[in-house]
Scaffold this active site. Sequence first.
Site, PDB file in Angstrom:
ATOM      1  N   ASP A   1       6.191   2.091   7.107  1.00 27.53           N
ATOM      2  CA  ASP A   1       4.931   1.419   6.824  1.00 27.53           C
ATOM      3  C   ASP A   1       4.142   2.326   5.881  1.00 27.53           C
ATOM      4  OD1 ASP A   1       2.453   0.164   6.857  1.00 27.53           O
ATOM      5  OD2 ASP A   1       1.975   0.759   8.902  1.00 27.53           O
TER       6      ASP A   1
ATOM      7  N   GLU B   1      -5.229   1.381   2.558  1.00 29.40           N
ATOM      8  CA  GLU B   1      -5.008   0.333   3.554  1.00 29.40           C
ATOM      9  C   GLU B   1      -5.088   0.874   4.975  1.00 29.40           C
ATOM     10  OE1 GLU B   1      -2.812  -2.398   6.247  1.00 29.40           O
ATOM     11  OE2 GLU B   1      -2.419  -0.292   5.803  1.00 29.40           O
TER      12      GLU B   1
ATOM     13  N   ASP C   1       4.053  -6.144   3.877  1.00 31.55           N
ATOM     14  CA  ASP C   1       3.820  -5.057   4.828  1.00 31.55           C
ATOM     15  C   ASP C   1       4.815  -5.176   5.970  1.00 31.55           C
ATOM     16  OD1 ASP C   1       2.544  -2.870   6.134  1.00 31.55           O
ATOM     17  OD2 ASP C   1       0.615  -3.495   5.315  1.00 31.55           O
TER      18      ASP C   1
ATOM     19  N   HIS D   1       0.834  -1.218   0.000  1.00 36.50           N
ATOM     20  CA  HIS D   1       0.000   0.000   0.000  1.00 36.50           C
ATOM     21  C   HIS D   1       0.860   1.255   0.000  1.00 36.50           C
ATOM     22  CE1 HIS D   1       0.334   0.993   4.403  1.00 36.50           C
ATOM     23  NE2 HIS D   1       0.439  -0.317   4.550  1.00 36.50           N
TER      24      HIS D   1
ATOM     25  N   HIS E   1       3.923   2.844  13.234  1.00 37.88           N
ATOM     26  CA  HIS E   1       3.067   4.029  13.309  1.00 37.88           C
ATOM     27  C   HIS E   1       3.589   5.067  14.301  1.00 37.88           C
ATOM     28  CE1 HIS E   1      -0.881   2.345  11.368  1.00 37.88           C
ATOM     29  NE2 HIS E   1       0.204   2.079  10.653  1.00 37.88           N
TER      30      HIS E   1
END
Length: 378
Positions: A187, A221, A242, A70, A322
């Site tokens: 990510d 995503e 991922d 993504h 994240h």
Amino acid sequence: MINIDTDYLRSILFKMLQIPSPTGYTDEIVHFVGRELVKMGVPFELTRRGAIRATLKGEQPNLDRAIVTHLDTTGAMVRELKSNGRLGIVMIGHWSARFAEGARVTIYTDDNMYRGTIQPLKASGHVYNEEIDTQPVSWDNLEVRVDEKVYDKAGLEKLGFNIGDFVAVDTNPEITKSGFIKARHLDNKAGVACQLTAIKAIVEAGITLPVNCHPLFTITEEEGTGASSILTGNIAAMVAIDNSTVAPGQNSREDTVIIAMRDQGAIYDYHLTHRLIQICEDNDIPYVRDLFRHYRSDAASALSAGNDIRTALICFGLEASHGYERTHIDSLVSLTNLICAYLQTTPRIKHDKNKLGPLESFPMLQVRKRRALLKKKA
């Protein structure tokens, strides 16, 4: 194994990290990846919103594969023009306000772009003393300090700020002498870099794959929909690429491939997952297995949308996902090698040629294993 261009892997990753792409604001990264595919001579097409479906032609039809990454990342959106000349925000994707504090950002208005910093409401110990340590971690306790001479709501409106403006967070990438790569939004920019590098290696080696492969690049995503609407009927298996979650209580590492057995949204296909494990062992690709309790991937969204396909998830190791993320170049190289090796293998399950088929063609591996164990115990 075919040779991969590690210089390209590093350079394409760092180029993409400079392109903002919070979910909903992905046009620029779509054009960038599209131009890379054009340079490689790989045909592709776009959905209405910009997800990319490329094609690497194989020797036989009806057992198409897909690999998917993504392009979208986490970010924020303006929810309020405040009377003090600052911006109230909400998150895009799911990430903690703890990691937003202090982030330098770009705010995209309808006609302009401005720089700023995400600050807690009580940002100075010289003013608020111990209250800077006791205020809750919450998006309601954050605001964007805009780097313009603006001190009220009217000033923000004059500059063109609106509710719904996108806020992109600086990535601040760095690679250390020891091979660690640190940045926000690894990510899944790192996963995209691995996928592009694998495509480049296969094309430059002149390899014809055993079956058609469709490299997919999705754009939603982080908001949970991902690969739900980009698959074709001929795709029998899809491997998502991922990040994993490196943390206490997890088995993931930053310097290997991680093969996911399940996540919050999916239990991955037994046969496809174990085929990937076997490929790692046959090619001396370092790997570990893991599962993720609070994580969804493109593969999970494809299954949730009702697609009857075998799915798997392979990952690069990522610490502090994240947040202030970190991986290692060894993990990215190993993951790229696995992608290349997998795409060169011939599918084994003939049953998958058709959407519906007889019992006789359905795989017997698990049944045979159970019978052999029972016989051994007897």
